[in-house]
Design an enzyme around this catalytic site. Sequence first.
Site, PDB file in Angstrom:
ATOM      1  N   ASN A   1       4.693  -1.473  12.557  1.00  0.00           N
ATOM      2  CA  ASN A   1       3.696  -1.885  11.568  1.00  0.00           C
ATOM      3  C   ASN A   1       4.364  -1.987  10.200  1.00  0.00           C
ATOM      4  O   ASN A   1       4.993  -1.036   9.730  1.00  0.00           O
ATOM      5  CB  ASN A   1       2.534  -0.880  11.516  1.00  0.00           C
ATOM      6  CG  ASN A   1       1.311  -1.451  10.792  1.00  0.00           C
ATOM      7  OD1 ASN A   1       1.384  -2.537  10.196  1.00  0.00           O
ATOM      8  ND2 ASN A   1       0.200  -0.736  10.843  1.00  0.00           N
TER       9      ASN A   1
ATOM     10  N   HIS B   1      -2.891  -9.854  11.762  1.00  0.00           N
ATOM     11  CA  HIS B   1      -2.288  -8.594  11.317  1.00  0.00           C
ATOM     12  C   HIS B   1      -1.986  -7.790  12.588  1.00  0.00           C
ATOM     13  O   HIS B   1      -2.841  -7.643  13.454  1.00  0.00           O
ATOM     14  CB  HIS B   1      -3.251  -7.834  10.406  1.00  0.00           C
ATOM     15  CG  HIS B   1      -2.846  -6.407  10.246  1.00  0.00           C
ATOM     16  ND1 HIS B   1      -1.571  -6.053   9.841  1.00  0.00           N
ATOM     17  CD2 HIS B   1      -3.501  -5.236  10.482  1.00  0.00           C
ATOM     18  CE1 HIS B   1      -1.477  -4.726   9.813  1.00  0.00           C
ATOM     19  NE2 HIS B   1      -2.630  -4.217  10.207  1.00  0.00           N
TER      20      HIS B   1
ATOM     21  N   GLU C   1       0.849  -1.189   0.000  1.00  0.00           N
ATOM     22  CA  GLU C   1       0.000   0.000   0.000  1.00  0.00           C
ATOM     23  C   GLU C   1       0.889   1.244   0.000  1.00  0.00           C
ATOM     24  O   GLU C   1       0.412   2.345   0.196  1.00  0.00           O
ATOM     25  CB  GLU C   1      -0.961  -0.027   1.177  1.00  0.00           C
ATOM     26  CG  GLU C   1      -0.340  -0.100   2.538  1.00  0.00           C
ATOM     27  CD  GLU C   1      -1.392  -0.128   3.633  1.00  0.00           C
ATOM     28  OE1 GLU C   1      -1.513  -1.179   4.276  1.00  0.00           O
ATOM     29  OE2 GLU C   1      -2.078   0.875   3.859  1.00  0.00           O
TER      30      GLU C   1
ATOM     31  N   SER D   1     -10.856   2.450  13.963  1.00  0.00           N
ATOM     32  CA  SER D   1     -10.164   1.373  13.234  1.00  0.00           C
ATOM     33  C   SER D   1     -10.049   0.115  14.101  1.00  0.00           C
ATOM     34  O   SER D   1     -10.137  -1.003  13.593  1.00  0.00           O
ATOM     35  CB  SER D   1      -8.788   1.831  12.738  1.00  0.00           C
ATOM     36  OG  SER D   1      -7.864   1.952  13.795  1.00  0.00           O
TER      37      SER D   1
ATOM     38  N   CYS E   1      -3.656  -3.418   4.474  1.00  0.00           N
ATOM     39  CA  CYS E   1      -2.776  -4.471   5.019  1.00  0.00           C
ATOM     40  C   CYS E   1      -3.217  -5.875   4.609  1.00  0.00           C
ATOM     41  O   CYS E   1      -2.592  -6.857   5.003  1.00  0.00           O
ATOM     42  CB  CYS E   1      -2.747  -4.384   6.539  1.00  0.00           C
ATOM     43  SG  CYS E   1      -2.194  -2.792   7.108  1.00  0.00           S
TER      44      CYS E   1
ATOM     45  N   THR F   1       3.062   3.933  15.906  1.00  0.00           N
ATOM     46  CA  THR F   1       2.764   2.665  15.223  1.00  0.00           C
ATOM     47  C   THR F   1       3.284   2.654  13.784  1.00  0.00           C
ATOM     48  O   THR F   1       2.711   2.008  12.918  1.00  0.00           O
ATOM     49  CB  THR F   1       1.247   2.343  15.254  1.00  0.00           C
ATOM     50  OG1 THR F   1       0.539   3.328  14.488  1.00  0.00           O
ATOM     51  CG2 THR F   1       0.694   2.324  16.654  1.00  0.00           C
TER      52      THR F   1
ATOM     53  N   LYS G   1      -6.084  -8.089  21.538  1.00  0.00           N
ATOM     54  CA  LYS G   1      -7.505  -7.701  21.526  1.00  0.00           C
ATOM     55  C   LYS G   1      -8.273  -8.576  20.523  1.00  0.00           C
ATOM     56  O   LYS G   1      -9.360  -9.069  20.808  1.00  0.00           O
ATOM     57  CB  LYS G   1      -7.650  -6.234  21.096  1.00  0.00           C
ATOM     58  CG  LYS G   1      -7.195  -5.189  22.091  1.00  0.00           C
ATOM     59  CD  LYS G   1      -7.372  -3.806  21.451  1.00  0.00           C
ATOM     60  CE  LYS G   1      -6.690  -2.683  22.204  1.00  0.00           C
ATOM     61  NZ  LYS G   1      -7.393  -2.238  23.396  1.00  0.00           N
TER      62      LYS G   1
ATOM     63  N   SER H   1      -7.512  -2.234   6.427  1.00  0.00           N
ATOM     64  CA  SER H   1      -8.494  -1.162   6.621  1.00  0.00           C
ATOM     65  C   SER H   1      -9.249  -0.854   5.343  1.00  0.00           C
ATOM     66  O   SER H   1      -8.744  -1.047   4.242  1.00  0.00           O
ATOM     67  CB  SER H   1      -7.778   0.103   7.099  1.00  0.00           C
ATOM     68  OG  SER H   1      -7.459  -0.017   8.457  1.00  0.00           O
TER      69      SER H   1
HETATM   70  P1  HMG Z   1      -4.160   6.606  21.526  1.00  0.00           P
HETATM   71  O1  HMG Z   1      -5.553   7.064  21.403  1.00  0.00           O
HETATM   72  O2  HMG Z   1      -3.125   7.665  21.667  1.00  0.00           O
HETATM   73  O3  HMG Z   1      -3.972   5.644  22.738  1.00  0.00           O
HETATM   74  O4  HMG Z   1      -3.735   5.732  20.287  1.00  0.00           O
HETATM   75  P2  HMG Z   1      -4.973   5.247  23.928  1.00  0.00           P
HETATM   76  O5  HMG Z   1      -5.248   6.413  24.791  1.00  0.00           O
HETATM   77  O6  HMG Z   1      -6.140   4.472  23.386  1.00  0.00           O
HETATM   78  O7  HMG Z   1      -4.012   4.233  24.706  1.00  0.00           O
HETATM   79  C1  HMG Z   1      -3.629   3.039  24.114  1.00  0.00           C
HETATM   80  C2  HMG Z   1      -3.601   1.958  25.194  1.00  0.00           C
HETATM   81  O8  HMG Z   1      -2.534   2.283  26.094  1.00  0.00           O
HETATM   82  C3  HMG Z   1      -4.871   1.884  26.028  1.00  0.00           C
HETATM   83  O9  HMG Z   1      -5.070   0.533  26.330  1.00  0.00           O
HETATM   84  C4  HMG Z   1      -4.486   2.641  27.282  1.00  0.00           C
HETATM   85  O10 HMG Z   1      -5.238   2.255  28.433  1.00  0.00           O
HETATM   86  C5  HMG Z   1      -3.030   2.254  27.415  1.00  0.00           C
HETATM   87  P3  HMG Z   1      -6.428  -0.201  25.884  1.00  0.00           P
HETATM   88  O11 HMG Z   1      -7.539   0.518  26.526  1.00  0.00           O
HETATM   89  O12 HMG Z   1      -6.524  -0.080  24.384  1.00  0.00           O
HETATM   90  O13 HMG Z   1      -6.235  -1.613  26.324  1.00  0.00           O
HETATM   91  N1  HMG Z   1      -2.218   3.181  28.202  1.00  0.00           N
HETATM   92  C6  HMG Z   1      -1.275   2.785  29.073  1.00  0.00           C
HETATM   93  N2  HMG Z   1      -0.861   1.570  29.467  1.00  0.00           N
HETATM   94  C7  HMG Z   1       0.145   1.503  30.385  1.00  0.00           C
HETATM   95  N3  HMG Z   1       0.740   2.587  30.933  1.00  0.00           N
HETATM   96  C8  HMG Z   1       0.357   3.834  30.574  1.00  0.00           C
HETATM   97  C9  HMG Z   1      -0.692   3.967  29.605  1.00  0.00           C
HETATM   98  N4  HMG Z   1      -1.305   5.028  29.023  1.00  0.00           N
HETATM   99  C10 HMG Z   1      -2.227   4.524  28.176  1.00  0.00           C
HETATM  100  N5  HMG Z   1       0.961   4.900  31.125  1.00  0.00           N
HETATM  101  C11 HMG Z   1      -4.163   4.037  18.653  1.00  0.00           C
HETATM  102  C12 HMG Z   1      -3.900   4.319  20.121  1.00  0.00           C
HETATM  103  C13 HMG Z   1      -4.023   2.561  18.396  1.00  0.00           C
HETATM  104  C14 HMG Z   1      -5.580   4.483  18.337  1.00  0.00           C
HETATM  105  C15 HMG Z   1      -3.143   4.816  17.785  1.00  0.00           C
HETATM  106  O14 HMG Z   1      -1.841   4.336  17.990  1.00  0.00           O
HETATM  107  C16 HMG Z   1      -3.458   4.807  16.300  1.00  0.00           C
HETATM  108  O15 HMG Z   1      -4.266   5.599  15.804  1.00  0.00           O
HETATM  109  N6  HMG Z   1      -2.761   3.897  15.508  1.00  0.00           N
HETATM  110  C17 HMG Z   1      -2.972   3.792  14.071  1.00  0.00           C
HETATM  111  C18 HMG Z   1      -4.230   3.026  13.737  1.00  0.00           C
HETATM  112  C19 HMG Z   1      -4.141   1.560  14.058  1.00  0.00           C
HETATM  113  O16 HMG Z   1      -3.070   1.000  14.196  1.00  0.00           O
HETATM  114  N7  HMG Z   1      -5.318   0.898  14.132  1.00  0.00           N
HETATM  115  C20 HMG Z   1      -5.371  -0.527  14.387  1.00  0.00           C
HETATM  116  C21 HMG Z   1      -6.565  -1.215  13.735  1.00  0.00           C
HETATM  117  S1  HMG Z   1      -6.683  -0.827  11.969  1.00  0.00           S
HETATM  118  C22 HMG Z   1      -5.433  -1.811  11.255  1.00  0.00           C
HETATM  119  O17 HMG Z   1      -4.873  -2.658  11.873  1.00  0.00           O
HETATM  120  C23 HMG Z   1      -5.070  -1.507   9.831  1.00  0.00           C
HETATM  121  C24 HMG Z   1      -3.793  -0.697   9.644  1.00  0.00           C
HETATM  122  O18 HMG Z   1      -2.653  -1.503   9.824  1.00  0.00           O
HETATM  123  C25 HMG Z   1      -3.792  -0.057   8.244  1.00  0.00           C
HETATM  124  C26 HMG Z   1      -4.021  -0.964   7.035  1.00  0.00           C
HETATM  125  O19 HMG Z   1      -4.806  -1.884   7.031  1.00  0.00           O
HETATM  126  O20 HMG Z   1      -3.420  -0.633   6.003  1.00  0.00           O
HETATM  127  C27 HMG Z   1      -3.677   0.458  10.616  1.00  0.00           C
END
Ligand code: HMG
Length: 390
Positions: free
Chosen positions: A278, A235, A81, A203, A113, A154, A244, A310
């Site tokens: 990633n 993935h 991609e 996502s 992906c 990521t 998860k 995605s």
């Molecule tokens: P965020 O909103 O900054 O993080 O981004 P958050 O506030 O949700 O925290 C993440 C986790 O850390 C949470 O745990 C917190 O509790 C924990 P959860 O509730 O999820 O179990 N946390 C802590 N833990 C320990 N000590 C601490 C602490 N503080 C917080 N001090 C997000 C997270 C994944 C949304 C962000 O990184 C993002 O936007 N990433 C990109 C999108 C992504 O990867 N999505 C995944 C699904 S889509 C997919 O896989 C396809 C993709 O690869 C693309 C494709 O297909 O081409 C992305």
Amino acid sequence: MTTPIGIHDLAFATGSRVLDLSVIAERLGTELEKYTIGIGQERMSITAADEDVVTMGAAAAKQIIDRHGVEGIRTVLFATETGIDQSKAAGVYVHQLLDLPATCRVVELKQACYSATAALQFATALVARDPRQRVLVIASDVARYELDSSGEPTQGAGAVAMLVASDPDLVVIEPGSGVFTSDIMDFWRPNGRVTALVDGKYSIRAYLQAVENAWSDYAAQGGFPISEFSRFCYHQPFTKMASKAHRHLIKTAGGDLDAGVLDAQIAPTLKYNRIIGNTYTASIYLALLSLLDSDEELEGAKIGFLSYGSGSVAEFFAGTVQPGYRQHLRAEENRAVLEARVPIDAAEYLVWHERRDPSGLGEFTLPNETPGPFRLAGFTDLKREYTSTQ
Ligand code: HMG
């Protein structure tokens, strides 16, 4: 009896630089544990100036060609991609760099992906039609999000190459799969943008929904019961996502939800992605490599694969680890490649992040940085020029 078809060999390559996530945590004033525990990531691979999806893909595929030669290869499927041209398939450059036979078809596949899984399935169908043929499948990507965005920790870069053949040495891909498509905007990269746009929380929900639907279709198609699977490859945009997704799958399918059992079923698949980041299309097959390279004895084990891209497309399918697979692994070499990456600091990371594709400049020469076997030397008349470094 049908001929078993699957992954005969598997190799990877990655960016030759590495960034510790503490650098991002410090700049953003975030607790490091949010990354190491919350999303399950420690480091991310970064590309050198003269590395891209072609050089990484070719470096991964070269290992396979060096081991098996080119006999029977009449198809190269390049999944990415991180497209480098609106028309020409990146795999055509790889075909030339590896000196593959002219009697070959080469094509590029895209669906976030997920596309490497489409490539793998298409490859098994080609081999089923003519078991003398072997198909080279390459998945290669560079994941880039905006600075200061939630996706920044990521990012990553890497490629996986697979030789798909009959009577494979490593993993038979079992017939039958569960598939799911839904037109959603959880993550996308409009033409002309280097960084992806993403609705992070949405996502995650979309990925989990796709797990559920792909499994339902797999069950409806008469697939193996969940109790037959002992390991699962997902993935992995970040490794916590696999945890998860796994819990969600087992809950949906009615399996054992004991935390220790769930952890044992995926822990060995997380090791490489945790320190590479990633790699989009390559990520699920890096998970497989991480599993095979682990100390576990897996002969005869049934692996469940859940591929998510995605936008969105997902697929669940099964693989069976072959007797004697360990003789064909290169775990030590793989770990050495990861250890050999050059650490970069905050200033070097920002230079990498600001880097844009200079192809539009017409004439451009890139600095000689990569230790890999191939490099993007530069551009002449808007044409990319790749060379071998050996
Ligand atoms: P965020 O909103 O900054 O993080 O981004 P958050 O506030 O949700 O925290 C993440 C986790 O850390 C949470 O745990 C917190 O509790 C924990 P959860 O509730 O999820 O179990 N946390 C802590 N833990 C320990 N000590 C601490 C602490 N503080 C917080 N001090 C997000 C997270 C994944 C949304 C962000 O990184 C993002 O936007 N990433 C990109 C999108 C992504 O990867 N999505 C995944 C699904 S889509 C997919 O896989 C396809 C993709 O690869 C693309 C494709 O297909 O081409 C992305």
